[in-house]
Design a protein around this motif. Structure first.
Motif, short mmCIF file in Angstrom:
data_model
loop_
_atom_site.label_atom_id
_atom_site.label_comp_id
_atom_site.label_asym_id
_atom_site.label_seq_id
_atom_site.Cartn_x
_atom_site.Cartn_y
_atom_site.Cartn_z
N THR B 401 26.74 -44.11 20.52
CA THR B 401 27.33 -45.11 21.42
C THR B 401 26.90 -44.84 22.85
N GLU B 402 27.04 -43.57 23.28
CA GLU B 402 26.68 -43.20 24.65
C GLU B 402 25.21 -43.50 24.94
N GLN B 403 24.35 -43.14 23.97
CA GLN B 403 22.91 -43.35 24.18
C GLN B 403 22.58 -44.84 24.29
N MET B 404 23.17 -45.64 23.38
CA MET B 404 22.87 -47.07 23.41
C MET B 404 23.40 -47.71 24.70
N LEU B 405 24.59 -47.28 25.12
CA LEU B 405 25.17 -47.83 26.35
C LEU B 405 24.31 -47.48 27.55
N GLN B 406 23.86 -46.23 27.57
CA GLN B 406 23.02 -45.77 28.69
C GLN B 406 21.75 -46.61 28.79
N THR B 407 21.09 -46.79 27.62
CA THR B 407 19.86 -47.57 27.60
C THR B 407 20.14 -49.01 28.05
N ALA B 408 21.19 -49.59 27.51
CA ALA B 408 21.50 -50.99 27.83
C ALA B 408 21.85 -51.14 29.30
N GLU B 409 22.62 -50.20 29.82
CA GLU B 409 23.04 -50.35 31.22
C GLU B 409 21.87 -50.12 32.17
N LYS B 410 20.96 -49.23 31.75
CA LYS B 410 19.77 -49.00 32.57
C LYS B 410 18.91 -50.27 32.62
N LYS B 411 18.80 -50.92 31.49
CA LYS B 411 17.94 -52.10 31.40
C LYS B 411 18.61 -53.35 31.95
N TRP B 412 19.88 -53.53 31.61
CA TRP B 412 20.52 -54.82 31.88
C TRP B 412 21.79 -54.71 32.72
#
Lengths: 84, 502
Positions: B401-412
């Motif tokens: 969850t943390e990894q996906m959130l980090q990636t998503a927040e970095k991108k979008w």
């Protein structure tokens, strides 16, 4: 590399096992459909079994469709064998 | 109890088959293992916010398209509000190493123009690709409804060449290759193992239009349920089929795990084909077919993160008619390898409700993040069922969850603000909720070195349906439902009736 005789034996052996057929009736002139009772539903199963056994891809659809007898099948597979 | 047809599984393939059979006056009983019907289309709620697991958008709902025809024939179309993506709607592709986003419009012409603007030196390759896809789909009856169905469905089919090989042949631009391979995420087969024909079947449906449904997948389930209740179709939920009863002439019925017996001459099994083996008596299938079902390789699974963002005009404009997909470059962009870190894997951001406000909590908007996942990543928890997962599994979910959130927040993140996570699904969740072996998202993989089972089996009256048989996704599963019903009613005559409306 498999000899012709080994290949013939192997084909009979795996088809007998996988399709529950009597090896004694699987003579070269036996027809797959009438004599062995295989039908169009078995065709794909047969391709899967032969591909797995001989570790090769059977892609020549026209040649596959023209197979009527066990001998046709032997010849088809022999042609695909790498030459010694 | 007696029925004309028993259908095992209540996903879209089972519902479609049932509605077609019911329209012809057949008495149908649907058996569903879960407490609620609908398979991957049904919604779940967290904190009163509805989330879609399997349905986010679809193709083939334009006038005369296959899903439109089927839903009309099934008397469900008028119960649904179809929401066509506006011309500006698209999948926005963020290709690693290529900064400007590429807009994959749901139109051959517009997507072609967009790609030619990005890659002006590749005009020939771009034309070649789209011509190839269109050419393949012209001979597929689901897309060219003037064609008969039987010839297409019958017999052995040779497999073509891998998609990645085709892409490498037409261009060496790795960003363009990635943009063209992208629909792979919609059928879950690695690009070096999928034939261009299978790719074309799925890609084409999105190159011709995209549609949402007001109320999401649950609205589709509800529409079918309402229609089927009118036709006196019975739903038996919360029970599994323990055995399919067979005599010398074929199917005679089923027995459930609650010891109920239903007599029937036809059974349609819509689940994963491998599950069939334990249901039929020994010796029903020849070893060749049995082994083929056991050896089926499965499509990829997903990590699915469900959350919310603030429903500002900005987030709505960003999400409503655009799906955001981050992908690696190159022809083999899908899937990642097991070793690929979460931050480097493809990631898709989509939403549940398009345009509609969440009436209960209008200040928030639900979002879904999807990332390809492997069974091996959760395999060591395979023995834990829902309700008794160990703390180590929760920790794994938390990390992902943390990894996906980090990636998503970095991108979008600039457009979305923070995402508040509410639920996370893993391959284990998909396995248990959807009876999907290894959590596969699209059933048995439609790949080059595999022959997926066809609807008809050696046992008279026993038919297969579902994503594993003909084609994936809601379109593929619906078509498989039609074909299994057609095997009972007469395939070509049914096809003629269905396409008459086009």
């Amino acid at each position: 590399m498999m000899s012709e005789e080994e290949l013939r034996q192997k084909v009979v052996e795996v088809l007998a096992e996988e399709f529950e057929l009597d090896p004694d009736i699987m003579t070269p002139d036996a027809t797959l459909y009438d004599d062995l009772g295989l039908d169009s539903l078995d065709a794909v199963d047969m391709v899967v079994v032969l591909e797995k056994t001989f570790k090769m891809k059977l892609t020549d659809e026209t040649a596959l469709r023209s197979i009527r007898t066990m001998e046709d099948l032997f010849q088809f597979l022999l042609k695909l064998q790498p030459r010694a | 109890m007696k029925a004309d047809v028993v259908i095992i599984g209540s996903g879209i393939s089972g519902l479609t088959a049932a509605a077609i059979l019911a329209a012809k006056g057949r008495k149908v009983v649907i058996i569903e293992k879960q407490p609620r019907i609908g398979g991957a289309l049904k919604r779940f709620r967290r904190g009163n916010i509805p989330f879609d697991v399997g349905f986010h958008y679809t193709g083939c709902l334009g006038q005369g398209d296959i899903l439109h025809l089927l839903w009309h024939y099934c008397s469900v179309l008028h119960r649904l509000e179809v929401l066509p993506f506006p011309a500006e709607g698209h999948d926005r592709l963020y290709i690693n190493g290529y900064p400007p986003p590429v807009r994959a419009y749901f139109s051959y012409t517009r997507f072609t123009d967009e790609l030619k603007q990005h890659f002006p030196a590749e005009q020939g390759a771009i034309d070649q690709y789209f011509q190839k896809i269109e050419h393949i789909c012209r001979s597929i009856p689901f897309y060219n409804t003037k064609l008969p169905l039987t010839d297409f469905l019958q017999g052995y089919k040779p497999k073509g060449h891998p998609l990645s090989e085709f892409l490498e042949k037409i261009t060496d631009n790795r960003f363009l290759q990635a943009a063209l391979a992208n629909p792979a995420i919609l059928y879950g087969v690695p690009t070096d193992q999928v034939s261009i024909d299978v790719h074309a079947m799925v890609a084409h449906s999105y190159y011709t239009g995209a549609y949402g449904i007001a109320g999401g997948g649950q609205a589709i389930v509800d529409a079918f349920q309402a229609r089927l209740q009118e036709a006196d179709t019975e739903f038996l939920t919360d029970r599994a089929v323990a055995s399919i009863l067979v005599d010398d002439h074929g199917v005679t019925g089923i027995r459930t795990d609650r010891e109920e017996t239903i007599e029937s001459d036809y059974v349609i099994h819509t689940g994963h084909p491998s599950a069939l083996i334990d249901m039929v008596p020994d010796g029903c299938f020849r070893p060749a077919f049995r082994n083929r079902l056991i050896d089926l390789k499965n499509s990829i699974s997903m990590f699915a993160l469900f959350g919310t963002v603030s429903a500002t005009p900005g987030t709505k404009a960003f999400l409503d008619w655009t799906n955001h997909i981050s992908i690696p470059e190159g022809p083999n962009s899908f899937p990642p390898s097991l070793k690929t870190r979460s931050t480097q894997r493809s990631l898709m951001l989509t939403c549940t409700e398009r345009t509609a406000n969440n009436t209960l909590q209008p200040q928030i908007k639900s979002v879904i993040l999807l990332q390809p996942a492997f069974w091996e990543e959760v395999a060591h928890f395979h023995h834990c069922r829902k309700g008794n997962r160990p703390p180590a599994y929760s920790r794994l979910k938390h990390t992902i969850t943390e990894q996906m959130l980090q990636t998503a927040e970095k991108k979008w993140g600039d457009y979305l603000g923070p995402i508040r996570p509410l639920a996370m699904g893993t391959p284990l969740t998909f396995r248990d909720e959807l009876s999907a072996p290894e959590g596969c998202a699209y059933g048995a993989m439609h790949c080059l070195n595999q022959y997926n089972p066809r609807p008809r089996t050696r046992v008279p009256g026993l038919l297969l349906s579902g994503q594993s048989t003909l084609m994936t996704g809601i379109v593929g599963a619906s078509i498989s439902g039609m074909v299994s019903a057609g095997e009972i009613l007469g395939l070509e005559s049914l096809w003629q009736e269905i396409r008459r409306w086009s």
